[in-house]
Design an enzyme around this catalytic site. Structure first.
Site, PDB file in Angstrom:
ATOM      1  CG  ASP A 176      -1.751   1.265   1.337  1.00  4.27           C
ATOM      2  OD1 ASP A 176      -2.298   1.666   0.297  1.00  4.27           O
ATOM      3  OD2 ASP A 176      -1.850   1.878   2.421  1.00  4.27           O
ATOM      4  CB  SER A 177       0.289   4.744  -0.840  1.00  7.47           C
ATOM      5  OG  SER A 177      -0.923   4.850  -0.129  1.00  7.47           O
TER       6      SER A 177
HETATM    7  N1  DGL Z   1      -3.862   3.971  -0.010  1.00  8.98           N
HETATM    8  C1  DGL Z   1      -4.518   5.006  -0.771  1.00  8.98           C
HETATM    9  C2  DGL Z   1      -5.772   4.405  -1.435  1.00  8.98           C
HETATM   10  O1  DGL Z   1      -6.288   3.386  -1.023  1.00  8.98           O
HETATM   11  C3  DGL Z   1      -4.895   6.205   0.081  1.00  8.98           C
HETATM   12  C4  DGL Z   1      -3.698   7.034   0.504  1.00  8.98           C
HETATM   13  C5  DGL Z   1      -2.945   7.647  -0.648  1.00  8.98           C
HETATM   14  O2  DGL Z   1      -3.427   8.617  -1.258  1.00  8.98           O
HETATM   15  O3  DGL Z   1      -1.867   7.137  -0.956  1.00  8.98           O
HETATM   16  O4  DGL Z   1      -6.242   4.946  -2.385  1.00  8.98           O
END
Ligand code: DGL
Length: 259
Positions: free
Chosen positions: A7-8
């Site tokens: 994940d980010s």
């Molecule tokens: N993990 C991102 C998503 O699910 C949210 C946070 C981001 O913008 O990186 O879209």
């Protein structure tokens, strides 16, 4: 069967936690790209490059057999590219969420919320309409939900104001189902339910587990390793809530940016 998840940043921990509980015997490797979060306001090219780098890090180092793209933004822009690039199954969050929404909606009116990049990609909308051309889809980017979650303001008055500010418009269209198209949003599920108790809320992290359960679990408790490219305060806050003792390992971004 080692599972890689990326994940980010912190949001994918909601997906990690569902998989951890459902598949205790599988080895799980999680990468949170906390040094480069957010992805949600980046261009497609950048989101694709970051996603390829995260996937390669997990694949090259841990020989994962399956990749879960826990980030909705990365799933929306890069899942097909990752499927072509890797020789293993790649599961994004969009399709499981779409399938679940189509199962639970009664009136065929579905709301989708996510980051700017996810909503811009229309990934959920296209996927929903491909599977059922008769549904009505109403999208809304909710960018401020991410910092509210990261600040831990899950039940703060400001959060309730923002829930109404963002959602009233699509609730007025008559939606009966709302897809949480961002990994941070499941943490706001209870607050959203409090404002709109009639909505059926779809959290992709729960649905993904059903897909993974088809795997054959190993006999012993699986390995858990969690990596971040920056051990940020936001991550520390959530790891304490979710990771129950798994040690977080900080790696240099240069280890991820290798392709
Ligand atoms: N993990 C991102 C998503 O699910 C949210 C946070 C981001 O913008 O990186 O879209």
């Amino acid at each position: 069967m080692p599972i890689g998840i990326f994940d980010s940043g912190v949001g994918g921990l909601t997906v990690y936690s569902s998989i951890d509980r459902a598949l205790p015997n599988s080895d799980i490797y999680y990468l949170g790209d906390t040094a480069r979060v957010p992805y949600g306001n980046k261009s497609k090219e950048t989101i694709v490059r970051y996603s390829l780098e995260c996937a390669s890090f997990l694949f090259e180092n841990f020989k994962i057999d399956i990749l879960v793209v826990a980030c909705n933004t990365a799933s929306s822009h890069a899942v097909d590219i990752l499927k072509n690039y890797l020789s293993i199954p790649v599961i994004g969050v969009v399709e499981p969420g779409v399938e679940q929404a189509l199962k639970v909606t009664k009136n065929g009116k579905i709301g989708v919320i996510g980051t700017y990049a996810t909503i811009r990609s229309k990934s959920y909308k296209k996927n929903l309409l491909e599977k059922n051309k008769d549904v009505e889809v109403y999208q809304k980017p909710c960018p401020l939900f991410v910092p509210l979650v990261e600040e831990g303001l899950l039940e703060h008055p400001v959060t309730f104001i923002m829930i109404e500010e963002y959602l009233q418009e699509i609730v007025d269209k008559g939606i009966d189902t709302l897809i949480l198209g961002c990994t941070h949003y499941p943490l706001l599920k209870e607050s959203i339910k409090r404002v709109y108790p009639h909505l059926e809320i779809v959290d992709s992290s729960e649905v993904i587990v059903e897909k993974l359960k088809e795997l054959n679990p190993l006999k012993e408790k699986g390995i858990r390793r969690v990596f971040v490219t920056d051990h940020s305060p936001a991550f520390i806050k959530l790891e304490n809530l979710i990771l129950s003792g798994v040690k977080v390992e900080k790696i240099e971004l240069s280890e991820v940016c290798k392709i």
